[in-house]
Structures are given as C-alpha cells and as structure tokens.
Write a protein that holds these residues in place. Structure first.
Motif, PDB file in Angstrom:
ATOM      1  N   MET A 278      45.074  46.714  47.577  1.00  0.00           N
ATOM      2  CA  MET A 278      46.066  46.782  48.911  1.00  0.00           C
ATOM      3  C   MET A 278      45.318  46.309  50.156  1.00  0.00           C
ATOM      4  SD  MET A 278      49.441  48.995  48.034  1.00  0.00           S
ATOM      5  CE  MET A 278      49.757  48.953  49.979  1.00  0.00           C
ATOM      6  N   SER A 279      44.492  47.547  50.343  1.00  0.00           N
ATOM      7  CA  SER A 279      43.869  47.652  51.661  1.00  0.00           C
ATOM      8  C   SER A 279      43.131  46.506  51.659  1.00  0.00           C
ATOM      9  CB  SER A 279      42.869  48.911  51.711  1.00  0.00           C
ATOM     10  OG  SER A 279      41.759  48.886  50.935  1.00  0.00           O
ATOM     11  N   PHE A 280      42.109  45.835  51.111  1.00  0.00           N
ATOM     12  CA  PHE A 280      41.521  44.570  51.542  1.00  0.00           C
ATOM     13  C   PHE A 280      42.599  43.653  51.696  1.00  0.00           C
ATOM     14  CE2 PHE A 280      37.996  46.977  49.935  1.00  0.00           C
ATOM     15  CZ  PHE A 280      36.710  45.924  50.630  1.00  0.00           C
ATOM     16  N   SER A 281      43.672  43.452  50.749  1.00  0.00           N
ATOM     17  CA  SER A 281      44.638  42.006  50.937  1.00  0.00           C
ATOM     18  C   SER A 281      45.262  42.249  52.449  1.00  0.00           C
ATOM     19  CB  SER A 281      45.634  42.436  50.062  1.00  0.00           C
ATOM     20  OG  SER A 281      45.314  42.207  48.721  1.00  0.00           O
ATOM     21  N   LEU A 282      45.439  43.425  52.947  1.00  0.00           N
ATOM     22  CA  LEU A 282      46.134  43.729  54.229  1.00  0.00           C
ATOM     23  C   LEU A 282      45.346  43.606  55.274  1.00  0.00           C
ATOM     24  CD1 LEU A 282      48.629  46.793  53.382  1.00  0.00           C
ATOM     25  CD2 LEU A 282      49.234  44.247  53.402  1.00  0.00           C
ATOM     26  N   SER A 283      44.149  43.978  55.085  1.00  0.00           N
ATOM     27  CA  SER A 283      43.272  44.102  56.215  1.00  0.00           C
ATOM     28  C   SER A 283      42.618  42.511  56.649  1.00  0.00           C
ATOM     29  CB  SER A 283      41.935  45.015  56.108  1.00  0.00           C
ATOM     30  OG  SER A 283      41.476  44.856  54.897  1.00  0.00           O
ATOM     31  N   ILE A 284      41.848  42.081  55.388  1.00  0.00           N
ATOM     32  CA  ILE A 284      41.352  40.559  55.569  1.00  0.00           C
ATOM     33  C   ILE A 284      41.615  39.415  54.864  1.00  0.00           C
ATOM     34  CG2 ILE A 284      39.298  41.795  55.932  1.00  0.00           C
ATOM     35  CD1 ILE A 284      38.313  41.291  53.242  1.00  0.00           C
ATOM     36  N   GLY A 285      42.806  39.727  54.117  1.00  0.00           N
ATOM     37  CA  GLY A 285      43.458  38.600  53.535  1.00  0.00           C
ATOM     38  C   GLY A 285      43.849  38.692  52.050  1.00  0.00           C
ATOM     39  N   LEU A 286      44.897  37.927  51.675  1.00  0.00           N
ATOM     40  CA  LEU A 286      45.377  38.129  50.300  1.00  0.00           C
ATOM     41  C   LEU A 286      44.265  37.788  49.200  1.00  0.00           C
ATOM     42  CD1 LEU A 286      48.906  37.174  50.490  1.00  0.00           C
ATOM     43  CD2 LEU A 286      48.287  39.545  50.250  1.00  0.00           C
ATOM     44  N   GLU A 287      43.700  36.611  49.453  1.00  0.00           N
ATOM     45  CA  GLU A 287      42.624  35.999  48.618  1.00  0.00           C
ATOM     46  C   GLU A 287      41.592  36.907  48.439  1.00  0.00           C
ATOM     47  OE1 GLU A 287      42.272  33.798  52.579  1.00  0.00           O
ATOM     48  OE2 GLU A 287      43.782  34.618  51.353  1.00  0.00           O
ATOM     49  N   TYR A 288      40.901  37.741  49.541  1.00  0.00           N
ATOM     50  CA  TYR A 288      39.921  38.501  49.309  1.00  0.00           C
ATOM     51  C   TYR A 288      40.486  39.751  48.550  1.00  0.00           C
ATOM     52  CZ  TYR A 288      37.708  35.624  52.819  1.00  0.00           C
ATOM     53  OH  TYR A 288      37.089  34.578  53.498  1.00  0.00           O
ATOM     54  N   GLY A 289      41.614  40.411  48.878  1.00  0.00           N
ATOM     55  CA  GLY A 289      41.814  41.301  48.239  1.00  0.00           C
ATOM     56  C   GLY A 289      42.071  41.367  46.671  1.00  0.00           C
ATOM     57  N   ILE A 290      42.669  40.198  46.323  1.00  0.00           N
ATOM     58  CA  ILE A 290      42.491  40.394  44.611  1.00  0.00           C
ATOM     59  C   ILE A 290      41.221  40.078  44.032  1.00  0.00           C
ATOM     60  CG2 ILE A 290      42.928  37.724  44.623  1.00  0.00           C
ATOM     61  CD1 ILE A 290      44.918  38.243  42.118  1.00  0.00           C
ATOM     62  N   VAL A 291      40.196  39.401  44.810  1.00  0.00           N
ATOM     63  CA  VAL A 291      39.041  39.183  44.485  1.00  0.00           C
ATOM     64  C   VAL A 291      38.333  40.658  44.438  1.00  0.00           C
ATOM     65  CG1 VAL A 291      36.458  38.537  45.044  1.00  0.00           C
ATOM     66  CG2 VAL A 291      38.541  36.953  45.054  1.00  0.00           C
ATOM     67  N   ALA A 292      38.620  41.347  45.613  1.00  0.00           N
ATOM     68  CA  ALA A 292      37.943  42.947  45.594  1.00  0.00           C
ATOM     69  C   ALA A 292      38.704  43.647  44.338  1.00  0.00           C
ATOM     70  CB  ALA A 292      38.349  43.191  46.788  1.00  0.00           C
ATOM     71  N   GLY A 293      39.964  43.555  44.083  1.00  0.00           N
ATOM     72  CA  GLY A 293      40.469  44.209  42.971  1.00  0.00           C
ATOM     73  C   GLY A 293      39.748  43.904  41.806  1.00  0.00           C
ATOM     74  N   ILE A 294      39.444  42.568  41.588  1.00  0.00           N
ATOM     75  CA  ILE A 294      39.090  42.392  40.271  1.00  0.00           C
ATOM     76  C   ILE A 294      37.383  42.876  40.049  1.00  0.00           C
ATOM     77  CG2 ILE A 294      38.100  40.295  38.755  1.00  0.00           C
ATOM     78  CD1 ILE A 294      40.571  38.742  40.015  1.00  0.00           C
ATOM     79  N   VAL A 295      36.832  42.609  41.010  1.00  0.00           N
ATOM     80  CA  VAL A 295      35.499  42.914  41.426  1.00  0.00           C
ATOM     81  C   VAL A 295      35.403  44.683  41.041  1.00  0.00           C
ATOM     82  CG1 VAL A 295      33.351  43.449  42.552  1.00  0.00           C
ATOM     83  CG2 VAL A 295      34.575  41.335  42.635  1.00  0.00           C
ATOM     84  N   VAL A 296      35.986  45.408  41.589  1.00  0.00           N
ATOM     85  CA  VAL A 296      36.151  46.730  41.276  1.00  0.00           C
ATOM     86  C   VAL A 296      36.682  47.282  39.982  1.00  0.00           C
ATOM     87  CG1 VAL A 296      37.010  48.999  42.296  1.00  0.00           C
ATOM     88  CG2 VAL A 296      36.540  47.233  43.851  1.00  0.00           C
ATOM     89  N   ASN A 297      37.570  46.530  39.783  1.00  0.00           N
ATOM     90  CA  ASN A 297      38.064  46.742  38.131  1.00  0.00           C
ATOM     91  C   ASN A 297      37.079  46.418  37.077  1.00  0.00           C
ATOM     92  OD1 ASN A 297      39.899  47.215  36.082  1.00  0.00           O
ATOM     93  ND2 ASN A 297      41.130  45.286  36.372  1.00  0.00           N
ATOM     94  N   ALA A 298      36.177  45.248  37.326  1.00  0.00           N
ATOM     95  CA  ALA A 298      35.376  44.961  36.609  1.00  0.00           C
ATOM     96  C   ALA A 298      34.026  46.166  36.635  1.00  0.00           C
ATOM     97  CB  ALA A 298      34.557  43.457  36.812  1.00  0.00           C
ATOM     98  N   ALA A 299      33.835  46.572  37.566  1.00  0.00           N
ATOM     99  CA  ALA A 299      32.661  47.647  37.774  1.00  0.00           C
ATOM    100  C   ALA A 299      33.018  48.983  37.134  1.00  0.00           C
ATOM    101  CB  ALA A 299      32.494  47.902  39.242  1.00  0.00           C
ATOM    102  N   ILE A 300      34.358  49.139  37.261  1.00  0.00           N
ATOM    103  CA  ILE A 300      35.204  50.477  36.500  1.00  0.00           C
ATOM    104  C   ILE A 300      34.855  50.273  35.176  1.00  0.00           C
ATOM    105  CG2 ILE A 300      36.916  51.917  35.913  1.00  0.00           C
ATOM    106  CD1 ILE A 300      37.520  51.246  39.018  1.00  0.00           C
ATOM    107  N   LEU A 301      35.230  49.174  34.444  1.00  0.00           N
ATOM    108  CA  LEU A 301      35.221  48.681  33.101  1.00  0.00           C
ATOM    109  C   LEU A 301      33.592  48.779  32.493  1.00  0.00           C
ATOM    110  CD1 LEU A 301      36.695  47.592  30.477  1.00  0.00           C
ATOM    111  CD2 LEU A 301      36.380  45.481  31.433  1.00  0.00           C
ATOM    112  N   LEU A 302      32.619  48.265  33.333  1.00  0.00           N
ATOM    113  CA  LEU A 302      31.326  48.086  32.832  1.00  0.00           C
ATOM    114  C   LEU A 302      30.679  49.488  32.809  1.00  0.00           C
ATOM    115  CD1 LEU A 302      30.004  45.195  35.041  1.00  0.00           C
ATOM    116  CD2 LEU A 302      30.398  45.309  32.302  1.00  0.00           C
ATOM    117  N   TYR A 303      31.240  50.444  33.880  1.00  0.00           N
ATOM    118  CA  TYR A 303      30.634  51.702  33.889  1.00  0.00           C
ATOM    119  C   TYR A 303      31.177  52.539  32.693  1.00  0.00           C
ATOM    120  CZ  TYR A 303      30.003  56.543  35.466  1.00  0.00           C
ATOM    121  OH  TYR A 303      29.548  57.901  35.493  1.00  0.00           O
TER     122      TYR A 303
END
Length: 470
Positions: A351-376
């Motif tokens: 949400m924060s990335f989508s609202l601050s710098i754009g929707l396209e960056y927000g969903i990418v940030a969410g996917i990256v963080v989600n992948a990092a949590i999954l890998l951890y």
C-alpha cells in the motif's frame, strides 16, 4: 471489442472484459502527459505479453502473488482513484494528479476554487447510491413483483444517478441559461476506425518513434499485463462457485482481447468486477452476455453521444468514489493483525509504495518482499532438537523437516553443530523420518558436520531416512 473476443476464448460465463478503474489509473499519466496513442500501443503490447504467457502455460505464476499483496494493491488503487476524483467532486480548478499524494496536494492548494453546486450534487449522488444499494438487500429477480422492482432499481443504481444528474444539469441549463455544474461536454460520436495500433505518434510538434514510446512507457509498464491478469483471474475465481479456473486460458483470452482491441483504439482492458457482478446477478449463463453489452456500447457511440454532454462530472465522481470504497477489504486488516502480522506488514508495504510512488512500483515491491519472506522461510526450516535419557545413557535427537533445499544447508549445519556443543557427552541421532526431499547441498553439509563431530570423538547416527535419499 473485448466482449466479442472473450466469447470465443474466455472460460468464465460471468466475466465482462473492458476498461477498469485500476487500468485507467495506471495508463492515465501517459494519456494526460502525451496522447491516447500511448494507451493504445500499451494495450497491444500488453496483449502480446498476456498471449505469450498463455501459450507458454505460465498461468501458475499467478499463484505466487499472495492475497495480502493483492489486497494492498487493490486498496491503494481504490484510494488513489478516489483521491483523483476529488477535483471533480468539489468542482476545483487545476489538475487532479496522477498519484495519491499529488492528488491530495492539488486538492489542498486548489480548495479555495470550490464551486457550490458540484459538491452538493456529488454528495447527493453518493447518498442515493448507498440508499439504492440498501434497498436491494435481500431481493432477487425470482422474488415477488415488489422485491423484483427493488432488485432492479438497486442493480441499475449507477444508471439512475447518472440520468438524474443529466436531468438536473439540463433543467438548470434551460431555466437559468447557464451551466452552474461542470459537465462532460462534447464527446466524439461514431465508431473508431479499424487500423493497426500506432507505432509512432506526434504530440504537439514532436514526433515519437516506436523506441521513443517504449522509453516513455518505461520498464514499469510490464506491470500492466500482470495487473490485468490478476484482476481477470481473481474475478473469474470469485464467480466460479467452486469450479476450477484455467488461468492459462484466461491469459490467452485477455491477450487476444487486448490485441484485437488495440486495432479499434482501445486502452488496456481486463475483467471488470462491477460489470461481472451485474452479469452474475442478472443470471447470465454464457460469455455471450458480453456480446450484448458490446452491441449496446456500439449503439451508444453511434446514436447517443450527444446526450452525454449533460453528464455532470460531480455525478461521475460520486459514483466512482462509492465504487472505489466498495473495493477496499476493511476486514482483512483486523484478521491479519490478529493472526499474521508479517502478512499485515506485507500488505502495508504494498500500500505505502503504491500510494507514494505509483501503483506499478507498489505491486512490484509487494511481490519482491513477499518473495524475500518466502525464501527466508524456506531457508530457515524448523529443526526439532530433543535430549533423551535412556538405560544406555543420554543421546541427542535432531529431527529434520520434510523438505530441505540448498538455501537451508548452512542453517541446518549450524543447528546440528550448536546442539552437539550444548550436550557434549551424548550420542547424536539425526532423525530423517519426516524427510521426503533433501537437496544435495544439504546432504554434503550434513556429511561435513559428521566429519567434524567424528574428529571430536563423538558418535553420529542416521535413523529412519528413506531409501531413495540414502
């Protein structure tokens, strides 16, 4: 064109394909900053990506995007779209803004230019929509005449408020000779020419080649087909009533809809939740319902565009804002707070990335963080260590989890060495009764651990490992 093409390639009877608020929000900056040709080419390129993913059977990739990411993105999109409508709702001067923060800033600095009639009509529209929605609660088309009428009026509430706004605007125009409300005004009539999408265009006095347009769209535009696929597949699953949804087929259908649509000047399109819900409530049985919708749009473009002049922007703003807040899942915040704070963190990051710098960056940030949590999580499996006393002495049982991948190798090695140092005189038993799959890297690390412990004069035993692994 979406409804006509989806009839042949789509797999869900209820899904209606067309422009959506989220897709509009993501391409609006190209249209407002440059020209509509950028959106048309984006539709063509998005269609190629979607079709390619479908041909390669990549539908399973959608399953790697978790619900908190989708919910965070959808919530941010709803807030951004609603914020962008504040200008029309209050009749303000200036631009609405392409981002949430920009829209709020423009709203504050232009607030003094607020008109009188626009916010009155806008909030009246919101009130009528909420009232009509509640009137239809508990009613269906199979009930008695009175409930059928309530159901129909509730179902057609969007049209009711727009037509009401048009009547008010026309009445004010005729009675006062002025236009106190900001209106849509002239809309070009007729059908678009069928021609290839623009691979070059001219904006002002500057000519943009295909490579220039690609540069303007930027690498973030790859998110467009991803969001379109997410919307369409999520809607298909929501209305499938337990039936399996072929995500790969939906990708191909969406790709063909966008490719064919780009030849008729279409922006990127995807499944629409509101129109799909109306289809479902109306009892549509096949994707041919989209064809009927398509014919109505063609009729409106041919004959009715002159009547659209009197549609007040405040009415549309109130309608859109009401629809956007119905997209927000308020319940998920409390549920994740109680049950999974890590997923709540993921939702808030998106949400924060989508609202601050754009929707396209927000969903990418969410996917990256989600992948990092999954890998951890994969790299830090649970290793159960138990000290057991028996007649022959003390031994240390180390129970491994069912799956061990290479990224967990060092973690398992540290756990075993630490356990052997904590209990120095006990024999060590590594229990593989739960193990179903083990990576060769993990196996090599375990053997290194055994050699280290052997040098210290300690015994290490392997127990209950499957023959396939041994």
């Amino acid at each position: 064109m979406g409804g006509f093409v989806y009839l042949f390639f789509g797999s869900c009877k209820d899904v209606t394909v067309g422009p959506t608020a989220i897709m509009s929000a993501m391409v609006s900056k190209y249209v407002s900053g440059y020209s509509a040709d950028f959106a048309v080419l984006a539709a063509f390129l998005s269609g190629l990506v979607e079709l390619g993913m479908g041909i390669l059977h990549l539908g399973f990739l959608v399953e790697f995007i978790s619900m908190p990411v989708i919910s965070g993105f959808t919530t941010a999109a709803a807030l951004q779209i609603a914020a962008g409508q504040m200008k029309s709702l209050f009749g303000l001067d200036g631009k609405s803004g392409n981002y949430f923060s920009e829209s709020l800033y423009n709203f504050v600095i232009n607030f003094k230019s607020m008109k009188v009639w626009d916010p009155i009509l806008g909030f009246l529209t919101i009130g009528i929509l909420l009232l009509l929605k509640n009137i239809g609660q508990g009613c269906s088309r199979t009930d008695g005449l009175a409930k059928q009428l309530r159901w129909f009026v509730s179902l057609a509430r969007n049209a009711v408020v727009v037509i009401t706004g048009m009547i008010i605007a026309y009445t004010l125009k005729v009675s006062t000779g002025t236009e106190p409300l900001i209106l849509i005004c002239d809309i070009g009539s007729g059908l678009p020419k069928i021609e290839p999408p623009p691979f070059s265009t001219t904006v002002g006095n500057e000519t943009y080649t295909f490579s220039d347009i690609i540069s303007v769209l930027g690498p973030q535009s790859i998110v467009l087909p991803l969001v379109a696929i997410l919307e369409s597949v999520a809607i298909a699953k929501a209305f499938a009533v337990g039936k399996p949804v072929d995500a790969t087929q939906e990708m191909m259908a969406l790709g063909m809809c966008n490719i064919v649509g780009s030849f008729t000047k279409s922006m990127p399109i995807t499944g629409s939740f509101t129109r799909t819900a109306i289809n479902n409530a109306s009892g549509v049985q096949t994707p041919a319902g989209g064809v009927f919708t398509g014919f109505l749009i063609l009729l409106a473009l041919s004959l009715l565009t002159s009547t659209f002049y009197f549609i007040p922007k405040a009415s549309l703003a109130g309608l859109i804002i009401t629809a956007m807040f119905s997209m927000i899942d308020f319940v998920i915040f409390g549920r994740l707070w109680r049950n999974s704070k890590s997923e709540l963190f993921l939702l808030l990051i998106t949400m924060s990335f989508s609202l601050s710098i754009g929707l396209e960056y927000g969903i990418v940030a969410g996917i990256v963080v989600n992948a990092a949590i999954l890998l951890y999580t994969v790299s830090r499996p649970s290793v159960k260590i138990t000290t057991i006393l028996c007649e022959k002495g003390e031994y240390l049982s180390i129970c491994l989890p069912d799956k061990l991948s290479y990224c967990a190798a060092e973690h398992v090695r540290r756990k075993v060495l630490q356990a052997s140092q904590d209990v120095r005189n006990a024999a060590i038993v590594i229990d593989g009764s739960n193990v179903k799959k083990i990576d060769s890297t993990v196996a090599s690390n375990l053997m290194c651990v055994v050699q280290d412990i052997d040098k210290a004069g300690r015994k290490v035993l392997f127990m209950n490992f499957p023959n396939s692994i041994v």
